[in-house]
Design a protein around this motif. Structure first.
Motif, PDB file in Angstrom:
ATOM      1  N   VAL A  37       0.870  -1.174   0.000  1.00 43.04           N
ATOM      2  CA  VAL A  37       0.000   0.000   0.000  1.00 43.04           C
ATOM      3  C   VAL A  37       0.908   1.227   0.000  1.00 43.04           C
ATOM      4  CG1 VAL A  37      -1.776   1.299   1.226  1.00 43.04           C
ATOM      5  CG2 VAL A  37      -1.782  -1.206   1.302  1.00 43.04           C
ATOM      6  N   ARG A  38       0.721   2.096  -0.992  1.00 41.85           N
ATOM      7  CA  ARG A  38       1.484   3.343  -1.066  1.00 41.85           C
ATOM      8  C   ARG A  38       0.531   4.490  -0.797  1.00 41.85           C
ATOM      9  NH1 ARG A  38       3.614   5.386  -6.698  1.00 41.85           N
ATOM     10  NH2 ARG A  38       1.468   6.126  -6.749  1.00 41.85           N
ATOM     11  N   THR A  39       0.882   5.354   0.142  1.00 37.95           N
ATOM     12  CA  THR A  39       0.070   6.524   0.459  1.00 37.95           C
ATOM     13  C   THR A  39       0.949   7.770   0.418  1.00 37.95           C
ATOM     14  OG1 THR A  39       0.456   6.229   2.828  1.00 37.95           O
ATOM     15  CG2 THR A  39      -1.540   5.239   1.918  1.00 37.95           C
ATOM     16  N   GLY A  40       0.304   8.918   0.428  1.00 40.90           N
ATOM     17  CA  GLY A  40       1.035  10.177   0.456  1.00 40.90           C
ATOM     18  C   GLY A  40       1.234  10.728  -0.933  1.00 40.90           C
ATOM     19  N   GLY A  41       2.348  11.401  -1.096  1.00 43.23           N
ATOM     20  CA  GLY A  41       2.622  12.052  -2.365  1.00 43.23           C
ATOM     21  C   GLY A  41       1.867  13.364  -2.453  1.00 43.23           C
ATOM     22  N   GLY A  86      -1.868  12.700  -2.585  1.00 37.25           N
ATOM     23  CA  GLY A  86      -2.383  11.935  -1.456  1.00 37.25           C
ATOM     24  C   GLY A  86      -3.225  10.726  -1.853  1.00 37.25           C
ATOM     25  N   ILE A  87      -3.029  10.240  -3.054  1.00 35.72           N
ATOM     26  CA  ILE A  87      -3.817   9.111  -3.544  1.00 35.72           C
ATOM     27  C   ILE A  87      -3.203   7.802  -3.079  1.00 35.72           C
ATOM     28  CG2 ILE A  87      -4.599   7.891  -5.621  1.00 35.72           C
ATOM     29  CD1 ILE A  87      -4.616  10.652  -7.008  1.00 35.72           C
ATOM     30  N   GLU A  88      -4.044   6.918  -2.553  1.00 31.65           N
ATOM     31  CA  GLU A  88      -3.583   5.609  -2.104  1.00 31.65           C
ATOM     32  C   GLU A  88      -3.570   4.641  -3.279  1.00 31.65           C
ATOM     33  OE1 GLU A  88      -5.823   2.406   0.383  1.00 31.65           O
ATOM     34  OE2 GLU A  88      -4.822   3.775   1.797  1.00 31.65           O
ATOM     35  N   ARG A  89      -2.531   3.837  -3.337  1.00 29.83           N
ATOM     36  CA  ARG A  89      -2.434   2.810  -4.376  1.00 29.83           C
ATOM     37  C   ARG A  89      -2.123   1.482  -3.700  1.00 29.83           C
ATOM     38  NH1 ARG A  89       1.751   2.430  -9.306  1.00 29.83           N
ATOM     39  NH2 ARG A  89       0.802   0.613 -10.276  1.00 29.83           N
ATOM     40  N   ARG A  90      -2.840   0.435  -4.104  1.00 33.48           N
ATOM     41  CA  ARG A  90      -2.662  -0.905  -3.535  1.00 33.48           C
ATOM     42  C   ARG A  90      -2.389  -1.900  -4.658  1.00 33.48           C
ATOM     43  NH1 ARG A  90      -5.289  -1.965   1.465  1.00 33.48           N
ATOM     44  NH2 ARG A  90      -6.037  -0.033   2.392  1.00 33.48           N
ATOM     45  N   ALA A  91      -1.582  -2.897  -4.340  1.00 32.16           N
ATOM     46  CA  ALA A  91      -1.337  -3.974  -5.296  1.00 32.16           C
ATOM     47  C   ALA A  91      -0.919  -5.212  -4.515  1.00 32.16           C
ATOM     48  CB  ALA A  91      -0.261  -3.581  -6.290  1.00 32.16           C
ATOM     49  N   GLU A  92      -1.161  -6.363  -5.124  1.00 33.84           N
ATOM     50  CA  GLU A  92      -0.821  -7.626  -4.477  1.00 33.84           C
ATOM     51  C   GLU A  92      -0.320  -8.605  -5.522  1.00 33.84           C
ATOM     52  OE1 GLU A  92      -3.172  -9.363  -1.114  1.00 33.84           O
ATOM     53  OE2 GLU A  92      -3.654 -10.836  -2.661  1.00 33.84           O
ATOM     54  N   VAL A  93       0.657  -9.410  -5.117  1.00 28.97           N
ATOM     55  CA  VAL A  93       1.182 -10.464  -5.969  1.00 28.97           C
ATOM     56  C   VAL A  93       1.175 -11.752  -5.169  1.00 28.97           C
ATOM     57  CG1 VAL A  93       3.253 -11.338  -7.145  1.00 28.97           C
ATOM     58  CG2 VAL A  93       2.631  -8.929  -7.372  1.00 28.97           C
ATOM     59  N   ASP A  94       0.673 -12.815  -5.769  1.00 26.84           N
ATOM     60  CA  ASP A  94       0.742 -14.151  -5.178  1.00 26.84           C
ATOM     61  C   ASP A  94       1.840 -14.888  -5.941  1.00 26.84           C
ATOM     62  OD1 ASP A  94       0.462 -16.684  -4.148  1.00 26.84           O
ATOM     63  OD2 ASP A  94      -1.685 -16.822  -4.541  1.00 26.84           O
ATOM     64  N   THR A  95       2.911 -15.245  -5.247  1.00 28.65           N
ATOM     65  CA  THR A  95       4.059 -15.844  -5.909  1.00 28.65           C
ATOM     66  C   THR A  95       3.907 -17.347  -6.126  1.00 28.65           C
ATOM     67  OG1 THR A  95       5.240 -16.275  -3.841  1.00 28.65           O
ATOM     68  CG2 THR A  95       5.583 -14.123  -4.884  1.00 28.65           C
ATOM     69  N   SER A  96       2.888 -17.965  -5.549  1.00 30.07           N
ATOM     70  CA  SER A  96       2.715 -19.415  -5.638  1.00 30.07           C
ATOM     71  C   SER A  96       2.628 -19.882  -7.086  1.00 30.07           C
ATOM     72  CB  SER A  96       1.448 -19.849  -4.906  1.00 30.07           C
ATOM     73  OG  SER A  96       1.513 -19.466  -3.559  1.00 30.07           O
ATOM     74  N   GLY A  97       3.493 -20.824  -7.431  1.00 32.99           N
ATOM     75  CA  GLY A  97       3.463 -21.416  -8.756  1.00 32.99           C
ATOM     76  C   GLY A  97       4.132 -20.608  -9.853  1.00 32.99           C
ATOM     77  N   ARG A  98       4.648 -19.438  -9.519  1.00 37.85           N
ATOM     78  CA  ARG A  98       5.333 -18.626 -10.529  1.00 37.85           C
ATOM     79  C   ARG A  98       6.710 -19.213 -10.798  1.00 37.85           C
ATOM     80  NH1 ARG A  98       3.828 -12.666 -10.774  1.00 37.85           N
ATOM     81  NH2 ARG A  98       5.920 -12.565 -11.649  1.00 37.85           N
TER      82      ARG A  98
END
Length: 89
Positions: free
Chosen positions: A6-10, A13-25
């Motif tokens: 989760v990135r906030t601020g700047g 002030g917009i929040e940005r979220r991302a997720e990665v599931d590494t299983s099987g990569r």
């Protein structure tokens, strides 16, 4: 392994979220090694050292969380945040 950023601020002030599931990569081991390094505390910071309008990051790896702020990220934290925000969007 689930990696959530989760990135906030700047300036905006917009929040940005991302997720990665590494299983099987095919690059799962590389992601996991980087994630474990990123959970270590980054360079020491003091409240007055934060950059005005800088970003704050919350990195969560399988339930373990670390918080860091610009410009006080370790190289592993910086790399992981960049990769997750790019690939997990």
């Amino acid at each position: 392994m689930r990696i959530h950023v989760v990135r906030t601020g700047g300036f905006a002030g917009i929040e940005r979220r991302a997720e990665v599931d590494t299983s099987g990569r095919p690059d799962e081991e590389e992601w996991e090694a980087l994630a474990l390094l990123a959970l270590r505390p980054g360079p020491a910071s003091h409240p007055g050292d934060r950059v005005r309008d800088g970003f704050s990051y919350r990195i969560t790896v399988d339930g373990r969380t670390v918080t860091c702020h610009d410009p006080h990220l370790s190289e592993a934290q910086r790399q992981l945040v960049s990769r997750v925000l790019k690939e997990g969007a």
